[in-house]
Design a protein around this motif. Structure first.
Motif, PDB file in Angstrom:
ATOM      1  N   VAL A 185      20.312 -26.783  27.863  1.00 48.91           N
ATOM      2  CA  VAL A 185      21.208 -27.934  27.789  1.00 48.91           C
ATOM      3  C   VAL A 185      22.410 -27.610  26.906  1.00 48.91           C
ATOM      4  O   VAL A 185      23.545 -28.008  27.197  1.00 48.91           O
ATOM      5  CB  VAL A 185      20.458 -29.174  27.259  1.00 48.91           C
ATOM      6  N   ALA A 186      22.186 -26.859  25.819  1.00 51.22           N
ATOM      7  CA  ALA A 186      23.280 -26.472  24.932  1.00 51.22           C
ATOM      8  C   ALA A 186      24.299 -25.603  25.667  1.00 51.22           C
ATOM      9  O   ALA A 186      25.511 -25.762  25.488  1.00 51.22           O
ATOM     10  CB  ALA A 186      22.733 -25.731  23.714  1.00 51.22           C
ATOM     11  N   THR A 187      23.809 -24.683  26.499  1.00 50.97           N
ATOM     12  CA  THR A 187      24.712 -23.810  27.252  1.00 50.97           C
ATOM     13  C   THR A 187      25.520 -24.603  28.271  1.00 50.97           C
ATOM     14  O   THR A 187      26.727 -24.394  28.428  1.00 50.97           O
ATOM     15  CB  THR A 187      23.902 -22.708  27.968  1.00 50.97           C
ATOM     16  N   ILE A 188      24.861 -25.532  28.962  1.00 56.88           N
ATOM     17  CA  ILE A 188      25.554 -26.364  29.953  1.00 56.88           C
ATOM     18  C   ILE A 188      26.635 -27.199  29.270  1.00 56.88           C
ATOM     19  O   ILE A 188      27.775 -27.299  29.755  1.00 56.88           O
ATOM     20  CB  ILE A 188      24.547 -27.267  30.692  1.00 56.88           C
ATOM     21  N   ALA A 189      26.290 -27.805  28.131  1.00 56.88           N
ATOM     22  CA  ALA A 189      27.268 -28.621  27.404  1.00 56.88           C
ATOM     23  C   ALA A 189      28.449 -27.775  26.932  1.00 56.88           C
ATOM     24  O   ALA A 189      29.602 -28.215  26.974  1.00 56.88           O
ATOM     25  CB  ALA A 189      26.590 -29.303  26.210  1.00 56.88           C
ATOM     26  N   LEU A 190      28.163 -26.538  26.494  1.00 62.53           N
ATOM     27  CA  LEU A 190      29.231 -25.649  26.041  1.00 62.53           C
ATOM     28  C   LEU A 190      30.176 -25.293  27.183  1.00 62.53           C
ATOM     29  O   LEU A 190      31.403 -25.294  27.019  1.00 62.53           O
ATOM     30  CB  LEU A 190      28.625 -24.383  25.431  1.00 62.53           C
ATOM     31  N   VAL A 191      29.608 -24.993  28.361  1.00 66.42           N
ATOM     32  CA  VAL A 191      30.433 -24.657  29.531  1.00 66.42           C
ATOM     33  C   VAL A 191      31.335 -25.834  29.909  1.00 66.42           C
ATOM     34  O   VAL A 191      32.525 -25.662  30.184  1.00 66.42           O
ATOM     35  CB  VAL A 191      29.536 -24.247  30.717  1.00 66.42           C
ATOM     36  N   LEU A 192      30.779 -27.038  29.917  1.00 71.51           N
ATOM     37  CA  LEU A 192      31.573 -28.226  30.248  1.00 71.51           C
ATOM     38  C   LEU A 192      32.676 -28.452  29.220  1.00 71.51           C
ATOM     39  O   LEU A 192      33.803 -28.841  29.567  1.00 71.51           O
ATOM     40  CB  LEU A 192      30.661 -29.458  30.334  1.00 71.51           C
ATOM     41  N   ASN A 193      32.376 -28.215  27.956  1.00 71.68           N
ATOM     42  CA  ASN A 193      33.394 -28.387  26.912  1.00 71.68           C
ATOM     43  C   ASN A 193      34.510 -27.356  27.039  1.00 71.68           C
ATOM     44  O   ASN A 193      35.688 -27.671  26.819  1.00 71.68           O
ATOM     45  CB  ASN A 193      32.748 -28.300  25.532  1.00 71.68           C
ATOM     46  N   VAL A 194      34.148 -26.106  27.373  1.00 73.05           N
ATOM     47  CA  VAL A 194      35.166 -25.065  27.567  1.00 73.05           C
ATOM     48  C   VAL A 194      36.059 -25.424  28.754  1.00 73.05           C
ATOM     49  O   VAL A 194      37.283 -25.265  28.698  1.00 73.05           O
ATOM     50  CB  VAL A 194      34.503 -23.686  27.776  1.00 73.05           C
ATOM     51  N   TYR A 195      35.450 -25.926  29.827  1.00 71.09           N
ATOM     52  CA  TYR A 195      36.221 -26.346  31.004  1.00 71.09           C
ATOM     53  C   TYR A 195      37.194 -27.463  30.628  1.00 71.09           C
ATOM     54  O   TYR A 195      38.366 -27.447  31.026  1.00 71.09           O
ATOM     55  CB  TYR A 195      35.270 -26.814  32.103  1.00 71.09           C
TER      56      TYR A 195
END
Length: 352
Positions: A222-232
């Motif tokens: 979940v942390a990785t998914i949230a990080l990817v969305l934030n970078v986007y």
């Protein structure tokens, strides 16, 4: 961007609150215990199926790409894990693998489309460099080259929007901003829009760092998914700043070009302009009124009133990010040099 009405936001918030609240109460009220193991399956269904369906019908439908459904489902699973006691959830650990398989299948489909696009990139770039265009900005020239080699579809529009975002966020910083002249008119210098986006970027970076470590201690996935969305989101904000700076409103001998950041653009033949006049309407339009208006006034700390209203003889198709379209009968504008723009546009209209 097409926005939701207040009534829809209200209903969406009420229904989501009922779904989430009822599931929270089930596990928090001691009077309901002991709970059967199967109750966890009902909660998973609510968070993985019901809530994404609500998001689709209230937010995504006719506005955004379906590709956002899977992240919503994964986020729903993460929320369910926080709510359901571990003992009840253990029997359904396979659900996360189903979600990951769905995400992997969607990724492979996108990869297939990307490979087909990559094969045509050399031809698209060649057309971009050689085709003459009355508009020098990247989106118009690239869209012209893009349409020469690819069949129009929603998937193609999504990739074009993403490509434009990556260009402006990563590769446009060395390009000199075009100076205003008799056909180019800026619309951001007398607003706080750039400052607003910088503040959002600052808040996003701080939130991403702290929230990532907090989530990682609970679930690395979940942390990785949230990080990817934030970078986007970060790239989107950077691209929006650059697109606003580098895509002024333009007047040519035949058209009025309204490119407002990344989100929306409208090409108006001068012959279709019925009138341009000072805007004297209300500061906020009703939902029905806003559907007919192309709002070219930038977002700011406080919504500014338009300076001009441009009316058209017939409805004209406005295009938004990810291929969203709507017909508009007028446009609302606010520019840095309003009188100069007004004189130039009326002169071109009279010459038609």
């Amino acid at each position: 961007m097409i926005s939701l009405s207040k009534n829809k936001w209200l209903w969406f918030s009420v229904v989501i609150s009922l779904v989430v609240g009822s599931n929270l109460l089930i596990y928090r009220l001691e009077s309901l215990g002991p709970l059967p193991t199967g109750i966890a399956l009902g909660t998973l269904f609510d968070f993985i199926i019901t809530i994404p369906l609500l998001v689709y019908f209230f937010i995504l439908r006719k506005r955004y790409s379906l590709k956002y459904i899977l992240p919503v489902m994964i986020a729903g699973y993460g929320a369910a894990v926080l709510i359901i006691p571990h003992g009840l959830l253990a029997a359904y650990s396979f659900v996360k693998y189903i979600l990951l398989a769905g995400e992997a299948a969607f990724f492979l489909l996108e990869l297939y489309v990307v490979i087909n696009l990559i094969a045509k990139i050399p031809a698209i770039i060649k057309s971009y460099r050689t085709n003459a265009s009355e508009i020098p900005t990247f989106p118009y020239r690239m869209k012209q080259a893009w349409d020469q080699h690819l069949q129009p579809s929603r998937v193609q529009e999504i990739f074009f929007s993403d490509m434009t975002m990556y260009y402006y966020s990563l590769f446009s910083w060395r390009k000199k901003t075009m100076l205003p002249d008799e056909r180019m008119y800026t619309y951001h210098k007398k607003t706080g829009t750039i400052t607003l986006y910088i503040m959002l970027i600052h808040a996003l970076v701080l939130e991403s760092v702290g929230f990532h470590f907090l989530l990682h201690s609970w679930s690395p996935l979940v942390a990785t998914i949230a990080l990817v969305l934030n970078v986007y989101t970060l790239l989107f904000f950077l691209a929006e700043i650059q697109a606003i700076r580098n895509c002024p409103i333009m007047i040519t001998d035949k058209h009025l070009y309204l490119q407002i950041g990344l989100n929306k653009h409208l090409i108006v033949p001068l012959a279709e302009i019925k009138s341009i006049h000072q805007y004297d309407g209300p500061e906020r339009l009703t939902n029905d009124e806003s559907k007919q208006v192309f709002d070219a006034v930038l977002a700011d700390f406080f919504k500014e009133k338009p300076t001009f209203e441009v009316e058209f003889h017939h409805p004209i198709e406005a295009r938004f990010i990810y291929g969203i379209k709507k017909k508009v009968t007028k446009a609302h504008l606010r520019l840095d040099e309003p009188q100069k723009f007004f004189q130039a546009l009326t002169t071109k209209m009279n010459a038609e």
